[in-house]
Design a protein around this motif. Structure first.
Motif, PDB file in Angstrom:
ATOM      1  N   GLU A   1     102.088  12.298 -29.689  1.00 37.63           N
ATOM      2  CA  GLU A   1     103.022  11.266 -29.332  1.00 37.63           C
ATOM      3  C   GLU A   1     103.211  10.919 -27.838  1.00 37.63           C
ATOM      4  OE1 GLU A   1     106.714   9.703 -31.743  1.00 37.63           O
ATOM      5  OE2 GLU A   1     107.415  11.519 -30.258  1.00 37.63           O
ATOM      6  N   ASN A   2     103.362  11.978 -27.127  1.00 41.06           N
ATOM      7  CA  ASN A   2     103.366  11.652 -25.735  1.00 41.06           C
ATOM      8  C   ASN A   2     101.877  10.823 -25.185  1.00 41.06           C
ATOM      9  OD1 ASN A   2     105.378  13.458 -25.559  1.00 41.06           O
ATOM     10  ND2 ASN A   2     104.394  15.219 -24.422  1.00 41.06           N
ATOM     11  N   ASP A   3     101.012  10.955 -25.633  1.00 34.85           N
ATOM     12  CA  ASP A   3      99.927  10.114 -25.185  1.00 34.85           C
ATOM     13  C   ASP A   3     100.237   8.503 -25.333  1.00 34.85           C
ATOM     14  OD1 ASP A   3      98.208  12.395 -24.241  1.00 34.85           O
ATOM     15  OD2 ASP A   3      98.180  12.738 -26.363  1.00 34.85           O
ATOM     16  N   PHE A   4     100.755   8.138 -26.502  1.00 35.52           N
ATOM     17  CA  PHE A   4     101.125   6.915 -26.847  1.00 35.52           C
ATOM     18  C   PHE A   4     102.161   6.221 -25.886  1.00 35.52           C
ATOM     19  CE2 PHE A   4      98.805   8.638 -30.429  1.00 35.52           C
ATOM     20  CZ  PHE A   4      97.875   7.735 -30.769  1.00 35.52           C
ATOM     21  N   ILE A   5     103.114   7.363 -25.749  1.00 38.87           N
ATOM     22  CA  ILE A   5     104.327   6.855 -24.876  1.00 38.87           C
ATOM     23  C   ILE A   5     104.025   6.634 -23.224  1.00 38.87           C
ATOM     24  CG2 ILE A   5     106.269   7.748 -23.892  1.00 38.87           C
ATOM     25  CD1 ILE A   5     106.924   9.519 -26.321  1.00 38.87           C
ATOM     26  N   LEU A   6     103.051   7.243 -23.004  1.00 40.39           N
ATOM     27  CA  LEU A   6     102.617   7.358 -21.753  1.00 40.39           C
ATOM     28  C   LEU A   6     101.522   5.988 -21.559  1.00 40.39           C
ATOM     29  CD1 LEU A   6     102.483  10.948 -20.237  1.00 40.39           C
ATOM     30  CD2 LEU A   6     104.139   8.891 -19.573  1.00 40.39           C
ATOM     31  N   ALA A   7     100.719   5.833 -22.492  1.00 40.66           N
ATOM     32  CA  ALA A   7      99.871   4.584 -22.564  1.00 40.66           C
ATOM     33  C   ALA A   7     100.777   3.309 -22.429  1.00 40.66           C
ATOM     34  CB  ALA A   7      99.039   4.543 -23.711  1.00 40.66           C
ATOM     35  N   ALA A   8     101.924   3.308 -23.463  1.00 40.12           N
ATOM     36  CA  ALA A   8     102.941   2.241 -23.287  1.00 40.12           C
ATOM     37  C   ALA A   8     103.531   1.935 -21.837  1.00 40.12           C
ATOM     38  CB  ALA A   8     103.982   2.298 -24.283  1.00 40.12           C
ATOM     39  N   LYS A   9     103.803   3.030 -21.174  1.00 37.03           N
ATOM     40  CA  LYS A   9     104.449   2.984 -19.942  1.00 37.03           C
ATOM     41  C   LYS A   9     103.265   2.627 -19.098  1.00 37.03           C
ATOM     42  CE  LYS A   9     108.114   6.476 -20.823  1.00 37.03           C
ATOM     43  NZ  LYS A   9     109.156   5.955 -20.549  1.00 37.03           N
ATOM     44  N   THR A  10     102.062   2.966 -19.034  1.00 41.09           N
ATOM     45  CA  THR A  10     100.909   2.624 -18.264  1.00 41.09           C
ATOM     46  C   THR A  10     101.038   1.059 -18.177  1.00 41.09           C
ATOM     47  OG1 THR A  10      99.834   4.602 -18.539  1.00 41.09           O
ATOM     48  CG2 THR A  10      98.661   2.860 -17.606  1.00 41.09           C
ATOM     49  N   ASP A  11     101.194   0.349 -19.616  1.00 44.27           N
ATOM     50  CA  ASP A  11     100.849  -0.779 -19.782  1.00 44.27           C
ATOM     51  C   ASP A  11     102.016  -1.571 -19.110  1.00 44.27           C
ATOM     52  OD1 ASP A  11      98.441  -1.183 -21.202  1.00 44.27           O
ATOM     53  OD2 ASP A  11      99.638  -1.273 -23.018  1.00 44.27           O
ATOM     54  N   ASP A  12     103.204  -1.191 -19.214  1.00 40.10           N
ATOM     55  CA  ASP A  12     104.384  -1.725 -18.448  1.00 40.10           C
ATOM     56  C   ASP A  12     104.120  -1.595 -16.912  1.00 40.10           C
ATOM     57  OD1 ASP A  12     107.065  -2.400 -18.602  1.00 40.10           O
ATOM     58  OD2 ASP A  12     107.809  -0.729 -17.793  1.00 40.10           O
ATOM     59  N   LEU A  13     103.764  -0.515 -16.411  1.00 38.12           N
ATOM     60  CA  LEU A  13     103.281  -0.522 -14.838  1.00 38.12           C
ATOM     61  C   LEU A  13     102.374  -1.716 -14.387  1.00 38.12           C
ATOM     62  CD1 LEU A  13     102.687   3.382 -14.081  1.00 38.12           C
ATOM     63  CD2 LEU A  13     104.567   1.865 -13.532  1.00 38.12           C
ATOM     64  N   TYR A  14     101.422  -1.878 -15.277  1.00 35.84           N
ATOM     65  CA  TYR A  14     100.408  -2.935 -15.023  1.00 35.84           C
ATOM     66  C   TYR A  14     101.119  -4.487 -15.135  1.00 35.84           C
ATOM     67  CZ  TYR A  14      96.177  -5.682 -15.376  1.00 35.84           C
ATOM     68  OH  TYR A  14      95.243  -6.628 -15.368  1.00 35.84           O
ATOM     69  N   GLY A  15     101.961  -4.479 -15.856  1.00 32.63           N
ATOM     70  CA  GLY A  15     102.815  -5.641 -16.010  1.00 32.63           C
ATOM     71  C   GLY A  15     103.647  -6.070 -14.912  1.00 32.63           C
ATOM     72  N   LYS A  16     104.100  -5.101 -14.166  1.00 31.90           N
ATOM     73  CA  LYS A  16     105.058  -5.362 -13.039  1.00 31.90           C
ATOM     74  C   LYS A  16     104.356  -5.715 -11.804  1.00 31.90           C
ATOM     75  CE  LYS A  16     108.314  -2.051 -14.803  1.00 31.90           C
ATOM     76  NZ  LYS A  16     108.978  -0.961 -14.824  1.00 31.90           N
TER      77      LYS A  16
ATOM     78  N   LYS B   1     101.061   8.965 -38.573  1.00 36.85           N
ATOM     79  CA  LYS B   1     101.479   8.801 -37.297  1.00 36.85           C
ATOM     80  C   LYS B   1     100.928   8.104 -36.132  1.00 36.85           C
ATOM     81  CE  LYS B   1     105.456   9.319 -34.772  1.00 36.85           C
ATOM     82  NZ  LYS B   1     106.661   8.795 -35.094  1.00 36.85           N
ATOM     83  N   LYS B   2      99.601   8.720 -36.111  1.00 35.01           N
ATOM     84  CA  LYS B   2      98.536   8.011 -35.186  1.00 35.01           C
ATOM     85  C   LYS B   2      98.547   6.643 -35.163  1.00 35.01           C
ATOM     86  CE  LYS B   2      94.438   9.532 -35.454  1.00 35.01           C
ATOM     87  NZ  LYS B   2      93.345  10.406 -35.435  1.00 35.01           N
ATOM     88  N   THR B   3      98.390   6.151 -36.763  1.00 37.24           N
ATOM     89  CA  THR B   3      98.014   4.738 -37.119  1.00 37.24           C
ATOM     90  C   THR B   3      99.327   3.982 -36.806  1.00 37.24           C
ATOM     91  OG1 THR B   3      96.405   5.429 -38.866  1.00 37.24           O
ATOM     92  CG2 THR B   3      97.535   3.105 -38.972  1.00 37.24           C
ATOM     93  N   GLU B   4     100.341   4.604 -37.167  1.00 35.52           N
ATOM     94  CA  GLU B   4     101.707   3.715 -36.688  1.00 35.52           C
ATOM     95  C   GLU B   4     101.804   3.562 -35.173  1.00 35.52           C
ATOM     96  OE1 GLU B   4     106.120   5.198 -36.073  1.00 35.52           O
ATOM     97  OE2 GLU B   4     105.265   6.132 -37.807  1.00 35.52           O
ATOM     98  N   LEU B   5     101.480   4.489 -34.307  1.00 39.71           N
ATOM     99  CA  LEU B   5     101.884   4.463 -32.882  1.00 39.71           C
ATOM    100  C   LEU B   5     100.395   3.562 -32.277  1.00 39.71           C
ATOM    101  CD1 LEU B   5     102.527   8.172 -32.016  1.00 39.71           C
ATOM    102  CD2 LEU B   5     104.105   6.368 -32.215  1.00 39.71           C
ATOM    103  N   LYS B   6      99.254   3.667 -32.865  1.00 39.61           N
ATOM    104  CA  LYS B   6      98.256   2.922 -32.251  1.00 39.61           C
ATOM    105  C   LYS B   6      98.638   1.306 -32.537  1.00 39.61           C
ATOM    106  CE  LYS B   6      94.230   1.640 -30.947  1.00 39.61           C
ATOM    107  NZ  LYS B   6      94.260   0.173 -30.733  1.00 39.61           N
ATOM    108  N   GLY B   7      99.047   1.145 -33.732  1.00 43.02           N
ATOM    109  CA  GLY B   7      99.669  -0.277 -34.124  1.00 43.02           C
ATOM    110  C   GLY B   7     100.369  -0.950 -33.140  1.00 43.02           C
ATOM    111  N   GLN B   8     101.237   0.007 -32.088  1.00 37.17           N
ATOM    112  CA  GLN B   8     101.982  -0.569 -31.101  1.00 37.17           C
ATOM    113  C   GLN B   8     101.371  -0.889 -29.824  1.00 37.17           C
ATOM    114  OE1 GLN B   8     105.984   1.327 -30.930  1.00 37.17           O
ATOM    115  NE2 GLN B   8     105.545   2.504 -32.595  1.00 37.17           N
ATOM    116  N   LEU B   9     100.059  -0.277 -29.858  1.00 42.24           N
ATOM    117  CA  LEU B   9      99.313  -0.540 -28.562  1.00 42.24           C
ATOM    118  C   LEU B   9      97.701  -0.970 -29.005  1.00 42.24           C
ATOM    119  CD1 LEU B   9      99.964   3.279 -27.233  1.00 42.24           C
ATOM    120  CD2 LEU B   9     100.796   1.164 -26.064  1.00 42.24           C
ATOM    121  N   PRO B  10      97.748  -2.408 -29.297  1.00 41.93           N
ATOM    122  CA  PRO B  10      96.582  -2.931 -29.767  1.00 41.93           C
ATOM    123  C   PRO B  10      95.575  -3.046 -29.011  1.00 41.93           C
ATOM    124  CG  PRO B  10      98.111  -4.587 -29.688  1.00 41.93           C
ATOM    125  CD  PRO B  10      98.931  -3.324 -29.564  1.00 41.93           C
TER     126      PRO B  10
END
Length: 111
Positions: free
Chosen positions: A96-111, A22-31
């Motif tokens: 999984e929450n850590d990966f979700i919030l990392a993605a949301k952090t990237d989203d904040l940076y992009g705004k 699962k970690k490998t799968e989620l990390k793949g979405q946050l290169p």
């Protein structure tokens, strides 16, 4: 559904660290995020800015995101940089929450 569109789940006493698959799968979405180990495994990323004020404003946005989700990262602010480190304290590692919030952090940076 992308990570940034997912919601965090409440962690309880039976919450466990995610498994390697699962970690490998989620990390793949946050290169652009790094897996680091500082006694526990964590997700880390440094964002760059034109000055200190922009770094601080971003850190405050991440702080608000953390409060909304009752999940709090380590945030380091320097001139032109903000480093964010996510991990789940209650499991001493990654959830999984850590990966979700990392993605949301990237989203904040992009705004």
């Amino acid at each position: 559904m992308t990570l940034k569109d997912m919601e965090c789940e409440a962690c309880g006493k039976h919450t466990k660290i995610i498994d390697l698959k699962k970690k490998t799968e989620l990390k793949g979405q946050l290169p652009s995020w790094q897996l680091v180990s500082n006694k526990v495994e964590q997700l880390q990323k440094t964002y760059t800015f034109k000055n200190f004020i922009l770094s601080l404003e971003f850190a405050n946005k991440v702080g608000s995101l953390a409060e909304e989700n009752d999940h709090h990262p380590e945030i380091t602010v320097k001139w032109g940089e903000a480093t964010i480190v996510w991990w789940t304290h209650s499991v001493n590692g990654l959830h999984e929450n850590d990966f979700i919030l990392a993605a949301k952090t990237d989203d904040l940076y992009g705004k």
